[in-house]
Design a protein around this motif. Structure first.
Motif, PDB file in Angstrom:
ATOM      1  N   GLY A 138      24.216  29.449  10.160  1.00 34.53           N
ATOM      2  CA  GLY A 138      22.839  29.230  10.597  1.00 34.53           C
ATOM      3  C   GLY A 138      22.238  30.442  11.277  1.00 34.53           C
ATOM      4  N   GLY A 139      23.019  31.094  12.123  1.00 36.25           N
ATOM      5  CA  GLY A 139      22.532  32.278  12.811  1.00 36.25           C
ATOM      6  C   GLY A 139      22.256  33.425  11.861  1.00 36.25           C
ATOM      7  N   MET A 140      23.113  33.594  10.846  1.00 42.17           N
ATOM      8  CA  MET A 140      22.909  34.662   9.871  1.00 42.17           C
ATOM      9  C   MET A 140      21.646  34.409   9.056  1.00 42.17           C
ATOM     10  SD  MET A 140      26.867  35.084   8.644  1.00 42.17           S
ATOM     11  CE  MET A 140      26.527  36.282   7.358  1.00 42.17           C
ATOM     12  N   ARG A 141      21.432  33.169   8.664  1.00 42.95           N
ATOM     13  CA  ARG A 141      20.220  32.849   7.904  1.00 42.95           C
ATOM     14  C   ARG A 141      18.977  33.135   8.732  1.00 42.95           C
ATOM     15  NH1 ARG A 141      21.228  27.263   4.504  1.00 42.95           N
ATOM     16  NH2 ARG A 141      23.404  27.640   3.959  1.00 42.95           N
ATOM     17  N   ARG A 142      19.049  32.786  10.016  1.00 44.13           N
ATOM     18  CA  ARG A 142      17.890  32.993  10.867  1.00 44.13           C
ATOM     19  C   ARG A 142      17.623  34.478  11.056  1.00 44.13           C
ATOM     20  NH1 ARG A 142      13.371  30.660  11.097  1.00 44.13           N
ATOM     21  NH2 ARG A 142      13.030  29.336  12.873  1.00 44.13           N
ATOM     22  N   ARG A 143      18.672  35.262  11.228  1.00 45.98           N
ATOM     23  CA  ARG A 143      18.497  36.702  11.375  1.00 45.98           C
ATOM     24  C   ARG A 143      17.920  37.307  10.092  1.00 45.98           C
ATOM     25  NH1 ARG A 143      23.834  36.927  13.180  1.00 45.98           N
ATOM     26  NH2 ARG A 143      24.306  38.747  11.883  1.00 45.98           N
ATOM     27  N   LEU A 144      18.406  36.833   8.937  1.00 39.88           N
ATOM     28  CA  LEU A 144      17.855  37.299   7.675  1.00 39.88           C
ATOM     29  C   LEU A 144      16.388  36.912   7.549  1.00 39.88           C
ATOM     30  CD1 LEU A 144      18.241  38.578   4.867  1.00 39.88           C
ATOM     31  CD2 LEU A 144      18.927  36.308   4.037  1.00 39.88           C
ATOM     32  N   ASP A 145      16.048  35.714   7.972  1.00 42.26           N
ATOM     33  CA  ASP A 145      14.666  35.239   7.915  1.00 42.26           C
ATOM     34  C   ASP A 145      13.757  36.146   8.748  1.00 42.26           C
ATOM     35  OD1 ASP A 145      12.654  33.480   7.119  1.00 42.26           O
ATOM     36  OD2 ASP A 145      12.887  32.244   8.896  1.00 42.26           O
ATOM     37  N   ILE A 146      14.222  36.501   9.944  1.00 41.36           N
ATOM     38  CA  ILE A 146      13.437  37.396  10.799  1.00 41.36           C
ATOM     39  C   ILE A 146      13.343  38.778  10.164  1.00 41.36           C
ATOM     40  CG2 ILE A 146      13.327  38.522  13.057  1.00 41.36           C
ATOM     41  CD1 ILE A 146      14.642  36.028  14.237  1.00 41.36           C
ATOM     42  N   ALA A 147      14.447  39.252   9.584  1.00 47.82           N
ATOM     43  CA  ALA A 147      14.430  40.552   8.918  1.00 47.82           C
ATOM     44  C   ALA A 147      13.411  40.574   7.788  1.00 47.82           C
ATOM     45  CB  ALA A 147      15.825  40.883   8.386  1.00 47.82           C
ATOM     46  N   MET A 148      13.352  39.498   7.011  1.00 47.54           N
ATOM     47  CA  MET A 148      12.382  39.424   5.919  1.00 47.54           C
ATOM     48  C   MET A 148      10.953  39.477   6.450  1.00 47.54           C
ATOM     49  SD  MET A 148      14.332  36.500   3.659  1.00 47.54           S
ATOM     50  CE  MET A 148      12.942  36.155   2.594  1.00 47.54           C
ATOM     51  N   SER A 149      10.747  38.892   7.618  1.00 49.06           N
ATOM     52  CA  SER A 149       9.399  38.875   8.185  1.00 49.06           C
ATOM     53  C   SER A 149       8.959  40.246   8.690  1.00 49.06           C
ATOM     54  CB  SER A 149       9.327  37.852   9.331  1.00 49.06           C
ATOM     55  OG  SER A 149      10.033  38.313  10.467  1.00 49.06           O
ATOM     56  N   LEU A 150       9.907  41.171   8.859  1.00 49.99           N
ATOM     57  CA  LEU A 150       9.571  42.491   9.387  1.00 49.99           C
ATOM     58  C   LEU A 150       9.298  43.520   8.293  1.00 49.99           C
ATOM     59  CD1 LEU A 150      12.067  42.826  12.349  1.00 49.99           C
ATOM     60  CD2 LEU A 150       9.705  42.046  12.361  1.00 49.99           C
ATOM     61  N   ILE A 151       9.459  43.131   7.043  1.00 46.62           N
ATOM     62  CA  ILE A 151       9.180  44.068   5.955  1.00 46.62           C
ATOM     63  C   ILE A 151       7.704  44.439   5.976  1.00 46.62           C
ATOM     64  CG2 ILE A 151       9.086  44.300   3.439  1.00 46.62           C
ATOM     65  CD1 ILE A 151      11.601  42.586   3.300  1.00 46.62           C
ATOM     66  N   GLY A 152       7.432  45.722   6.003  1.00 43.44           N
ATOM     67  CA  GLY A 152       6.064  46.196   6.143  1.00 43.44           C
ATOM     68  C   GLY A 152       5.697  46.532   7.573  1.00 43.44           C
ATOM     69  N   ASN A 153       6.637  46.334   8.513  1.00 43.03           N
ATOM     70  CA  ASN A 153       6.448  46.685   9.929  1.00 43.03           C
ATOM     71  C   ASN A 153       5.191  46.072  10.547  1.00 43.03           C
ATOM     72  OD1 ASN A 153       8.786  48.393  10.072  1.00 43.03           O
ATOM     73  ND2 ASN A 153       7.620  49.940   8.945  1.00 43.03           N
ATOM     74  N   PRO A 154       5.039  44.749  10.532  1.00 42.77           N
ATOM     75  CA  PRO A 154       3.874  44.137  11.168  1.00 42.77           C
ATOM     76  C   PRO A 154       3.917  44.348  12.678  1.00 42.77           C
ATOM     77  CG  PRO A 154       5.491  42.467  10.624  1.00 42.77           C
ATOM     78  CD  PRO A 154       5.975  43.746  10.000  1.00 42.77           C
ATOM     79  N   PRO A 155       2.792  44.675  13.313  1.00 40.59           N
ATOM     80  CA  PRO A 155       2.785  44.905  14.751  1.00 40.59           C
ATOM     81  C   PRO A 155       2.896  43.641  15.581  1.00 40.59           C
ATOM     82  CG  PRO A 155       0.588  45.191  13.857  1.00 40.59           C
ATOM     83  CD  PRO A 155       1.496  45.009  12.685  1.00 40.59           C
ATOM     84  N   VAL A 156       2.578  42.479  14.977  1.00 42.31           N
ATOM     85  CA  VAL A 156       2.621  41.211  15.709  1.00 42.31           C
ATOM     86  C   VAL A 156       3.470  40.222  14.914  1.00 42.31           C
ATOM     87  CG1 VAL A 156       1.290  39.292  16.654  1.00 42.31           C
ATOM     88  CG2 VAL A 156       0.334  41.608  16.691  1.00 42.31           C
ATOM     89  N   VAL A 157       4.413  39.575  15.593  1.00 45.26           N
ATOM     90  CA  VAL A 157       5.295  38.601  14.941  1.00 45.26           C
ATOM     91  C   VAL A 157       5.198  37.270  15.681  1.00 45.26           C
ATOM     92  CG1 VAL A 157       7.698  38.010  14.441  1.00 45.26           C
ATOM     93  CG2 VAL A 157       6.900  40.343  14.096  1.00 45.26           C
ATOM     94  N   PHE A 158       4.997  36.193  14.920  1.00 42.03           N
ATOM     95  CA  PHE A 158       5.006  34.838  15.472  1.00 42.03           C
ATOM     96  C   PHE A 158       6.333  34.181  15.114  1.00 42.03           C
ATOM     97  CE2 PHE A 158       0.404  35.468  14.466  1.00 42.03           C
ATOM     98  CZ  PHE A 158      -0.046  35.525  15.771  1.00 42.03           C
ATOM     99  N   LEU A 159       7.052  33.725  16.117  1.00 40.24           N
ATOM    100  CA  LEU A 159       8.308  33.007  15.918  1.00 40.24           C
ATOM    101  C   LEU A 159       8.131  31.584  16.430  1.00 40.24           C
ATOM    102  CD1 LEU A 159      10.877  35.709  17.139  1.00 40.24           C
ATOM    103  CD2 LEU A 159      10.111  35.256  14.798  1.00 40.24           C
ATOM    104  N   ASP A 160       8.057  30.644  15.513  1.00 39.49           N
ATOM    105  CA  ASP A 160       7.805  29.250  15.867  1.00 39.49           C
ATOM    106  C   ASP A 160       9.133  28.520  15.998  1.00 39.49           C
ATOM    107  OD1 ASP A 160       6.517  26.891  16.426  1.00 39.49           O
ATOM    108  OD2 ASP A 160       5.895  26.505  14.362  1.00 39.49           O
ATOM    109  N   GLU A 161       9.576  28.322  17.253  1.00 40.94           N
ATOM    110  CA  GLU A 161      10.837  27.641  17.570  1.00 40.94           C
ATOM    111  C   GLU A 161      11.991  28.203  16.713  1.00 40.94           C
ATOM    112  OE1 GLU A 161      10.682  23.462  18.052  1.00 40.94           O
ATOM    113  OE2 GLU A 161       8.637  23.453  18.816  1.00 40.94           O
ATOM    114  N   PRO A 162      12.304  29.489  16.889  1.00 40.31           N
ATOM    115  CA  PRO A 162      13.267  30.148  15.995  1.00 40.31           C
ATOM    116  C   PRO A 162      14.703  29.693  16.132  1.00 40.31           C
ATOM    117  CG  PRO A 162      12.698  31.599  17.815  1.00 40.31           C
ATOM    118  CD  PRO A 162      11.782  30.420  17.917  1.00 40.31           C
ATOM    119  N   THR A 163      15.072  29.024  17.234  1.00 45.98           N
ATOM    120  CA  THR A 163      16.478  28.646  17.401  1.00 45.98           C
ATOM    121  C   THR A 163      16.714  27.144  17.265  1.00 45.98           C
ATOM    122  OG1 THR A 163      16.235  28.477  19.818  1.00 45.98           O
ATOM    123  CG2 THR A 163      16.892  30.611  18.922  1.00 45.98           C
ATOM    124  N   THR A 164      15.742  26.427  16.709  1.00 41.55           N
ATOM    125  CA  THR A 164      15.911  24.991  16.512  1.00 41.55           C
ATOM    126  C   THR A 164      17.125  24.709  15.629  1.00 41.55           C
ATOM    127  OG1 THR A 164      13.543  24.554  16.728  1.00 41.55           O
ATOM    128  CG2 THR A 164      14.847  22.908  15.559  1.00 41.55           C
TER     129      THR A 164
END
Length: 269
Positions: A138-164
């Motif tokens: 579960g932790g690896m999937r979540r880290r991968l999910d966050i990594a995917m969200s950083l592609i393109g280097n967005p300056p603002v990231v929204f994490l909606d309950e990331p450790t549920t």
């Protein structure tokens, strides 16, 4: 633009027929900081994030993200943000690297393979990069999910309950990933219902209750709202989480006397 807050919300309201979800929300988020939006289920956290991500329109009020109005400059907002929902949005049939390459290609970025390799290394997933995501924890999937969200280097990231739904070890892995984001200059808006999560991560904390921000400040400022603490001698017993991490994190061989190790740890405390 750098002088402006990364996120500014003023008087935002949202209702569904007779249900008033947001009743005039106001707050600001400084650039490069972690802002925790704390509230119970149904408080309106996800609704607010969807408005900031241009997925919903507010009934009233204004909001800007990275200097762009979410209502009148939605396309610019979308180019400036990344949204990670409550559950990992990864393809389990593909490998970790293939997931990252896919997103990089969808964003029309050059060298998607190099981008994937850099993010795998950044999130400590290089050894698992060629494995199917269906085999990830579960932790690896979540880290991968966050990594995917950083592609393109967005300056603002929204994490909606990331450790549920994550176990203690996986949760700590995600926490470290969030800290690393802020250290790199990314602005993080984190929604959570876990008090400890906000306490561990946030530069500022806002509590959303019944559609309104009822308090907004640093952890130290929020603690000052309560009477001064009394100094008393209390024998501290280890929590179950501490016991679990002590046993699992020790990498003890099978059959090792973990009970004795926990007992020794209790004496030290």
């Amino acid at each position: 633009m750098t002088a402006q807050p990364a996120i500014r919300v003023q008087g935002v309201e949202k209702s569904y027929e007779q249900l008033h979800v947001l009743r005039g929300v106001d707050f600001e988020v400084e650039r490069g900081s972690i802002f925790a939006l704390l509230g119970s289920n149904g408080a309106g956290k996800t609704t607010l994030v969807k408005i900031l991500a241009t997925l919903l329109r507010a009934d009233a009020g204004t909001a800007t993200v990275h200097g762009f109005d979410v209502a009148t400059a939605a396309a610019n907002v979308r180019e400036s943000i990344s949204l990670t929902g409550q559950f990992a949005a990864v393809d389990e049939i593909l490998s970790g690297k293939e997931n990252l390459v896919l997103v990089a290609r969808l964003r029309h970025l050059a060298n998607p393979g190099a981008i994937a390799d850099e993010l795998l290394a950044r999130f400590l997933l290089t050894d698992a990069g060629d494995r199917k995501v269906g085999t990830y924890s579960g932790g690896m999937r979540r880290r991968l999910d966050i990594a995917m969200s950083l592609i393109g280097n967005p300056p603002v990231v929204f994490l909606d309950e990331p450790t549920t739904g994550l176990d203690p070890q996986a949760r700590n892995e995600v926490w470290q990933a969030v800290r690393d984001l802020a250290r790199g200059g990314t602005t993080v808006l984190l929604t959570t219902q876990y008090l400890e999560e906000a306490e561990q991560l946030a530069d500022r904390i806002a509590i959303l209750h019944e559609g309104r921000i009822i308090v907004d400040g640093t952890l130290a400022e929020l603690k000052q709202l309560l009477p001064p603490a009394k100094v008393e001698y209390v024998e501290k017993q280890p929590t179950l989480e501490e016991v679990f991490l002590s046993i699992v994190g020790a990498d003890a061989p099978a059959g090792a006397d973990t009970a004795g190790a926990v007992g020794a740890d209790r004496k030290e405390r």
